[in-house]
Write a protein that holds these residues in place. Structure first.
Motif, PDB file in Angstrom:
ATOM      1  N   PHE A  76      -3.725   3.721  -1.959  1.00 23.17           N
ATOM      2  CA  PHE A  76      -4.268   2.420  -2.301  1.00 23.17           C
ATOM      3  C   PHE A  76      -5.619   2.217  -1.627  1.00 23.17           C
ATOM      4  O   PHE A  76      -5.805   2.566  -0.459  1.00 23.17           O
ATOM      5  CB  PHE A  76      -3.314   1.311  -1.852  1.00 23.17           C
ATOM      6  N   HIS A  85       2.261   2.710  -3.287  1.00 26.83           N
ATOM      7  CA  HIS A  85       1.436   3.560  -4.154  1.00 26.83           C
ATOM      8  C   HIS A  85       1.594   5.041  -3.800  1.00 26.83           C
ATOM      9  O   HIS A  85       1.408   5.905  -4.670  1.00 26.83           O
ATOM     10  CB  HIS A  85      -0.039   3.173  -4.039  1.00 26.83           C
ATOM     11  N   GLU A 118       0.830  -1.196   0.000  1.00 29.32           N
ATOM     12  CA  GLU A 118       0.000   0.000   0.000  1.00 29.32           C
ATOM     13  C   GLU A 118       0.867   1.249   0.000  1.00 29.32           C
ATOM     14  O   GLU A 118       0.600   2.218  -0.732  1.00 29.32           O
ATOM     15  CB  GLU A 118      -0.911   0.010   1.229  1.00 29.32           C
ATOM     16  N   GLU A 159      -8.077   0.339  -7.351  1.00 28.92           N
ATOM     17  CA  GLU A 159      -6.704   0.139  -6.881  1.00 28.92           C
ATOM     18  C   GLU A 159      -6.188   1.313  -6.072  1.00 28.92           C
ATOM     19  O   GLU A 159      -5.690   1.135  -4.964  1.00 28.92           O
ATOM     20  CB  GLU A 159      -5.732  -0.177  -8.021  1.00 28.92           C
ATOM     21  N   SER A 160      -6.248   2.519  -6.599  1.00 28.83           N
ATOM     22  CA  SER A 160      -5.794   3.669  -5.811  1.00 28.83           C
ATOM     23  C   SER A 160      -6.512   4.929  -6.282  1.00 28.83           C
ATOM     24  O   SER A 160      -7.013   4.998  -7.406  1.00 28.83           O
ATOM     25  CB  SER A 160      -4.278   3.855  -5.910  1.00 28.83           C
TER      26      SER A 160
END
Length: 246
Positions: free
Chosen positions: A228, A146, A143, A234-235
C-alpha cells in the motif's frame, strides 16, 4: 519508461528551522512542478513527491546540498500520471507519530538487516546465529491487508501510536526469536525497533529501506500481495509498478 517519477524518502535529523525550511522546500518543489507531501519536524523530514524525472532529481540534488540532508536516499517508482492532487509542505510535531518523545532515532539508530540478507534468512527459516526469524508488520491493518511477508506478525493496528502498547502486550511471544520489524519505507521501523529494544526485547532488527527497498533488491521473494502507498495508485507490486486492481 513511464513518464512520472515518484520518490519516497525520510531522514531522522535534528532540525531547528522547520518554518524556514517549509518555505524554501515549497518554493523549490513548485519551481520543479512537483506534487505530493513533505513533512518537517524537529526530528527530521519525511516526503512523498512525484513529477517529471529531471525535476524530481533536481529537487533532490538541491535538498542534499544542505549537509543535514546529504544522506537522504529516495526510493523510486514510476507511474503514468502524477498520483497526487496538490503539493503540501507541513510542519508537524513528529514526522511519524508515536507519542513517545524519548524515542529519538536521530540520536541513536537501531541496527538493521538488509533486504538480501532477510530474504536468505526467510528461505532458510533462521538467522545466521540459528535463531528463528519472525517478521513484524508495524503498519496499520488496512495497509497489511494489501500484502505482507508470509507469516508476518500483524497486531491489527489502526494507527502507529498503538504500537508501543501492542509491544508490551505481546513481548513474551517474541522471546528467543530474531524479530525483524518492517514497514513501507523504513520510517516506522526506525522508531519501532528502538521502542522494542527499550522494552527489553532482545535480537530486534529493522528492515533497511522497508518493503520498497526489499522489492527493489529481491523482487519481493517471501512477500505476498502488494504494498500500500498513500497516493492515487493505492498499492504497488514487487516490480514497483502500480498493482492491478482486484
Amino acid at each position: 519508461m513511464k513518464p512520472i517519477l515518484n520518490i519516497s524518502a525520510y531522514l531522522f535529523v535534528a532540525l531547528s528551522d522547520t518554518a524556514a525550511l517549509r518555505e524554501s522546500i515549497r518554493s523549490q518543489a513548485v519551481a520543479w512542478s512537483l506534487k505530493g507531501t513533505v513533512l518537517l519536524a524537529d526530528e527530521g523530514i519525511n516526503l512523498f513527491l512525484a513529477g517529471p524525472p529531471d525535476g524530481v532529481r533536481a529537487f533532490v540534488a538541491w535538498l542534499r546540498r544542505d549537509a543535514r540532508f546529504a544522506a537522504l536516499e529516495p526510493k523510486e517508482s514510476w507511474s503514468r500520471e502524477v498520483p497526487f492532487g496538490k503539493l503540501l509542505v507541513k510542519v508537524k510535531r513528529e514526522i511519524i507519530r508515536m507519542n513517545h518523545p524519548t524515542i529519538r532515532p536521530a540520536a541513536a539508530r537501531h541496527p538493521s538487516v538488509d533486504a538480501t540478507t532477510l530474504a536468505r534468512w526467510l528461505a532458510q527459516g533462521r538467522d545466521d546465529a540459528g535463531r528463528p526469524v519472525v517478521t513484524l508488520d508495524t503498519r496499520n491493518a488496512f495497509e497489511v491487508d494489501h500484502g505482507r511477508f508470509k507469516g508476518a506478525i500483524d497486531w491489527r493496528l489502526s494507527k502507529f501510536s498503538e504500537f508501543p502498547r501492542a509491544v508490551l502486550a505481546h513481548r513474551d511471544e517474541l522471546a528467543g526469536k530474531t524479530v525483524v520489524s518492517y514497514c513501507t519505507g523504513g520510517i516506522r521501523c526506525e522508531k519501532a525497533a528502538l521502542f522494542m529494544a527499550e522494552a527489553g526485547i532482545a535480537n530486534v532488527l529493522q528492515l533497511e529501506g522497508g518493503i520498497l527497498k526489499y522489492f527493489e533488491q529481491t523482487g519481493g521473494r517471501h512477500f505476498e500481495g502488494s504494498c500500500f502507498v498513500f497516493d492515487a495508485r493505492e498499492s504497488i507490486d514487487p516490480s514497483l509498478a502500480e498493482a492491478a486492481s482486484a
